[in-house]
Design a protein around this motif. Structure first.
Motif, PDB file in Angstrom:
ATOM      1  N   ALA A   1       2.309   4.885  -8.609  1.00 46.64           N
ATOM      2  CA  ALA A   1       3.162   4.581  -7.595  1.00 46.64           C
ATOM      3  C   ALA A   1       4.104   5.506  -7.380  1.00 46.64           C
ATOM      4  O   ALA A   1       4.896   6.113  -8.061  1.00 46.64           O
ATOM      5  N   TYR A   2       4.003   5.751  -5.954  1.00 49.46           N
ATOM      6  CA  TYR A   2       5.350   6.680  -5.520  1.00 49.46           C
ATOM      7  C   TYR A   2       5.209   8.151  -5.824  1.00 49.46           C
ATOM      8  O   TYR A   2       6.218   8.793  -5.567  1.00 49.46           O
ATOM      9  N   CYS A   3       4.116   8.433  -6.348  1.00 46.06           N
ATOM     10  CA  CYS A   3       3.989  10.025  -6.634  1.00 46.06           C
ATOM     11  C   CYS A   3       3.163  10.622  -5.786  1.00 46.06           C
ATOM     12  O   CYS A   3       3.496  11.402  -4.712  1.00 46.06           O
TER      13      CYS A   3
ATOM     14  N   GLY B   1       0.753  -1.234   0.160  1.00 46.24           N
ATOM     15  CA  GLY B   1      -0.280   0.093  -0.113  1.00 46.24           C
ATOM     16  C   GLY B   1       0.836   1.215  -0.036  1.00 46.24           C
ATOM     17  O   GLY B   1       0.231   2.205  -0.297  1.00 46.24           O
ATOM     18  N   LYS B   2       2.186   1.227   0.598  1.00 48.91           N
ATOM     19  CA  LYS B   2       2.909   2.352   0.543  1.00 48.91           C
ATOM     20  C   LYS B   2       3.008   2.889  -1.097  1.00 48.91           C
ATOM     21  O   LYS B   2       3.379   4.193  -1.085  1.00 48.91           O
ATOM     22  N   ALA B   3       2.925   2.180  -1.984  1.00 50.01           N
ATOM     23  CA  ALA B   3       2.955   2.657  -3.383  1.00 50.01           C
ATOM     24  C   ALA B   3       1.943   3.807  -3.779  1.00 50.01           C
ATOM     25  O   ALA B   3       1.990   4.896  -4.437  1.00 50.01           O
TER      26      ALA B   3
ATOM     27  N   VAL C   1       4.273 -12.960  -2.050  1.00 51.56           N
ATOM     28  CA  VAL C   1       5.162 -11.668  -2.735  1.00 51.56           C
ATOM     29  C   VAL C   1       4.042 -10.209  -2.379  1.00 51.56           C
ATOM     30  O   VAL C   1       3.060 -10.375  -2.253  1.00 51.56           O
ATOM     31  N   GLU C   2       4.833  -9.211  -2.737  1.00 48.59           N
ATOM     32  CA  GLU C   2       4.431  -8.008  -2.328  1.00 48.59           C
ATOM     33  C   GLU C   2       4.499  -6.717  -3.289  1.00 48.59           C
ATOM     34  O   GLU C   2       5.312  -5.904  -2.912  1.00 48.59           O
ATOM     35  N   PRO C   3       4.066  -7.058  -4.681  1.00 48.88           N
ATOM     36  CA  PRO C   3       4.222  -6.129  -5.422  1.00 48.88           C
ATOM     37  C   PRO C   3       3.536  -4.806  -5.140  1.00 48.88           C
ATOM     38  O   PRO C   3       2.152  -4.595  -4.709  1.00 48.88           O
ATOM     39  N   GLY C   4       4.120  -3.414  -5.231  1.00 52.28           N
ATOM     40  CA  GLY C   4       3.207  -2.278  -5.108  1.00 52.28           C
ATOM     41  C   GLY C   4       3.358  -1.437  -6.518  1.00 52.28           C
ATOM     42  O   GLY C   4       2.225  -1.618  -6.967  1.00 52.28           O
ATOM     43  N   ARG C   5       4.390  -1.170  -6.779  1.00 58.85           N
ATOM     44  CA  ARG C   5       4.692  -0.289  -8.181  1.00 58.85           C
ATOM     45  C   ARG C   5       4.055  -1.271  -9.133  1.00 58.85           C
ATOM     46  O   ARG C   5       3.305  -0.793 -10.074  1.00 58.85           O
ATOM     47  N   ALA C   6       4.335  -2.499  -9.410  1.00 61.86           N
ATOM     48  CA  ALA C   6       4.037  -2.960 -10.534  1.00 61.86           C
ATOM     49  C   ALA C   6       2.280  -3.372 -10.682  1.00 61.86           C
ATOM     50  O   ALA C   6       1.792  -3.734 -11.614  1.00 61.86           O
TER      51      ALA C   6
HETATM   52  C1  LIG Z   1       8.599  -1.108  -0.867  1.00 58.63           C
HETATM   53  C2  LIG Z   1       8.255  -2.565  -0.469  1.00 58.63           C
HETATM   54  C3  LIG Z   1       7.437  -3.360  -1.527  1.00 58.63           C
HETATM   55  C4  LIG Z   1       6.998  -2.707  -2.475  1.00 58.63           C
HETATM   56  O1  LIG Z   1       7.991  -2.445  -3.307  1.00 58.63           O
HETATM   57  P1  LIG Z   1       7.449  -2.153  -5.082  1.00 58.63           P
HETATM   58  O2  LIG Z   1       8.868  -1.728  -5.668  1.00 58.63           O
HETATM   59  O3  LIG Z   1       6.582  -1.038  -5.199  1.00 58.63           O
HETATM   60  O4  LIG Z   1       7.040  -3.503  -5.510  1.00 58.63           O
HETATM   61  C5  LIG Z   1       7.358  -4.498  -0.597  1.00 58.63           C
HETATM   62  N1  LIG Z   1       7.752  -5.101   0.297  1.00 58.63           N
HETATM   63  C6  LIG Z   1       8.429  -4.074   1.000  1.00 58.63           C
HETATM   64  C7  LIG Z   1       8.918  -4.743   2.493  1.00 58.63           C
HETATM   65  C8  LIG Z   1       8.775  -3.047   0.809  1.00 58.63           C
HETATM   66  O5  LIG Z   1       9.422  -2.158   1.618  1.00 58.63           O
END
Ligand SMILES: *Cc1c(COP(=O)(O)O)cnc(C)c1O
Length: 468
Positions: free
Chosen positions: A422-424, A93-95, A317-322
């Motif tokens: 993402a990240y903007c 979610g930080k993305a 897995v934890e994709p944000g940006r993708a």
């Molecule tokens: C930032 C982060 C993500 C997401 O990274 P992306 O580059 O957006 O996919 C996933 N897991 C952890 C622990 C992170 O710090």
């Protein structure tokens, strides 16, 4: 270019490719489908997003604005959940996080990573099922841990001994058993096309495998009767295009899992290989598809587990940006156009837009590269080497460092920047007291404000000296 600029940047600092202005593009009006969301098309020359003309979107929502293509976000989320059955996918979610996006990813069956009380608050406000929320962070406060335990989050990724002690006390008081993953530092650092298998571990995240602190952390978790040891977590970088770095990370994590089995007789249930999967920002960026990536990761984990005789853990897995990056497009209005002469006689055109580093810090912070187009019309004018800059009092306030835009771009035109989902907005600031732009969902010709534009009143409300 310093390597330090790169933790979340698109390229490795030492190997920055030649500046993209080296070659003039063929058609500056074209929309590369690898970079733009699926719904981005030109109709009568004008950019359409989510089925709506950009002029109408801007008339309704103003500029600058971040438009988020809902169908594109959902399709990317689905492409991860459907890529490989049995892999748990958490959206980082930080993305970018708001309640609407939390609901979209919930409906598509993903879990949600949060790393602060604020992100947790958004997730809970969206009604996101707590058991599919994971809490990250290297400095979680007791209050944050308490709220997470109270809400019943699925797991907490523990990151320090202080936190383990804090969490034991909180879980004991609450009378619950909290599932945790232990975040380990595997000594791999990955970006784009390179990875370093012997990265120094001089960083704030995780427990080091090398110096034994990871082993001590796992022992502390296993010894606690209010923590349940759920498994291991590793995150090796961002904007990664190749899985070689994950391969080394998986090898080290799984060797460690085998040691845990041998020492404690405990089977590691879950291995989370983190996020960092790359997206295309500029032509030539060539990320693998989610299916390719997840198949490869799963294959790596299978081979590594087989080699140490480990029962196959759940892979996550934890994709944000993708998931959110390519679905966002920022639209700005051009305010001024200025030509300067460079050393050597080449001309550069500075096109100033009505936002900048307050809504997209990535160019200034990471030397990130973006693709932009003239959005309100197509143009046959010869392309000009252009730098798209913001309105902030800072010469580093650059949105797109090197862009070829039609030579007749003028004040009042609209410029659209791709892959800003993402990240903007999530890293946006109020620098120069510029209110942050809205996030507007677009889908099938309709638009809906997801996060409204900040106003000067919003900013003045924080200032206790303002007469009311
Ligand atoms: C930032 C982060 C993500 C997401 O990274 P992306 O580059 O957006 O996919 C996933 N897991 C952890 C622990 C992170 O710090």
């Amino acid at each position: 270019m310093s390597r330090n600029a790169h933790p979340a940047g698109p390229r490795h600092g030492d190997v920055l490719p030649d500046a993209p202005h080296g070659s003039q593009p063929g058609d500056v009006n074209a929309l590369d489908p690898a970079i733009w969301p699926e719904s981005a098309t030109r109709v009568g020359g004008e950019l359409h997003l989510g089925g709506a003309p950009v002029s109408a979107l801007v008339l309704e929502h103003g500029t600058p604005a971040l438009f988020l293509d809902e169908a594109d976000v959902r399709a990317r989320a689905r492409s991860y959940t459907q890529a490989f059955p049995g892999i748990d996918v958490y959206y980082a979610g930080k993305a970018f996080l708001c309640t609407a996006v939390a609901r979209w990813v919930d409906e598509e069956g993903l879990g949600l990573d949060v790393c602060t009380g604020g992100e947790l608050a958004v997730a809970l406000a969206a009604g996101f099922p707590a058991e599919r929320i994971a809490l990250h962070g290297n400095n979680k406060s007791s209050a944050e841990l308490g709220r997470a335990v109270e809400a019943g989050v699925g797991h907490v990724i523990v990151d320090s001994f202080d936190e383990i002690h804090r969490l034991i006390a909180i879980a004991a008081t609450a009378g619950v058993t909290q599932r945790v993953l232990v975040r380990v530092t595997v000594g791999v650092e990955a970006h784009t096309h390179e990875f370093i298998a012997t990265a120094h571990e001089d960083q704030k995240f995780g427990f080091s495998l090398r110096d034994g602190s990871a082993a001590r952390a796992v022992a502390a978790v296993i010894a606690s009767d209010v923590l349940h040891f759920g498994g291991l977590h590793s995150h090796i970088g961002s904007q990664i295009f190749e899985t070689a770095g994950f391969e080394v990370a998986a090898h080290r994590v799984i060797s460690f899992a085998a040691t845990i089995r041998d020492v404690h007789g405990v089977q590691v249930e879950e291995i989370n290989l983190g996020g960092g999967l790359g997206i295309a920002y500029v032509p030539g960026d060539d990320p693998e598809t989610p299916k390719q990536t997840l198949e490869r990761l799963s294959g790596i984990v299978e081979i590594e587990c087989a080699s140490v005789g480990l029962r196959l853990p759940t892979l996550s897995v934890e994709p944000g940006r993708a998931i959110i990056g390519p679905s966002g497009v920022t639209v700005y209005e051009v305010g001024t156009v200025k030509d300067v002469t460079l050393d050597g006689g080449q001309r550069r055109r500075y096109v100033s837009v009505d936002g900048g580093m307050s809504d997209n810090i990535r160019t200034a912070l990471y030397d990130a590269h973006y693709t932009c187009v003239l959005a309100n019309r197509a143009s046959a004018a010869p392309p000009a080497l252009t730098r798209v800059v913001g309105k902030h009092c800072e010469s580093g306030d650059v949105v797109v460092r090197d862009a070829w835009l039609p030579g007749d771009v003028r004040p009042g035109d609209l410029v659209a920047v791709a892959a800003t989902g993402a990240y903007c907005r999530s890293m946006a600031s109020n620098y120069n007291h510029v209110p942050r732009p809205p996030v507007v969902g677009v889908d099938q010709g309709r638009s809906q404000v997801l996060v409204r534009r900040e106003t000067e009143d919003d900013l003045l409300r924080l200032d206790t000296g303002v007469a009311r």
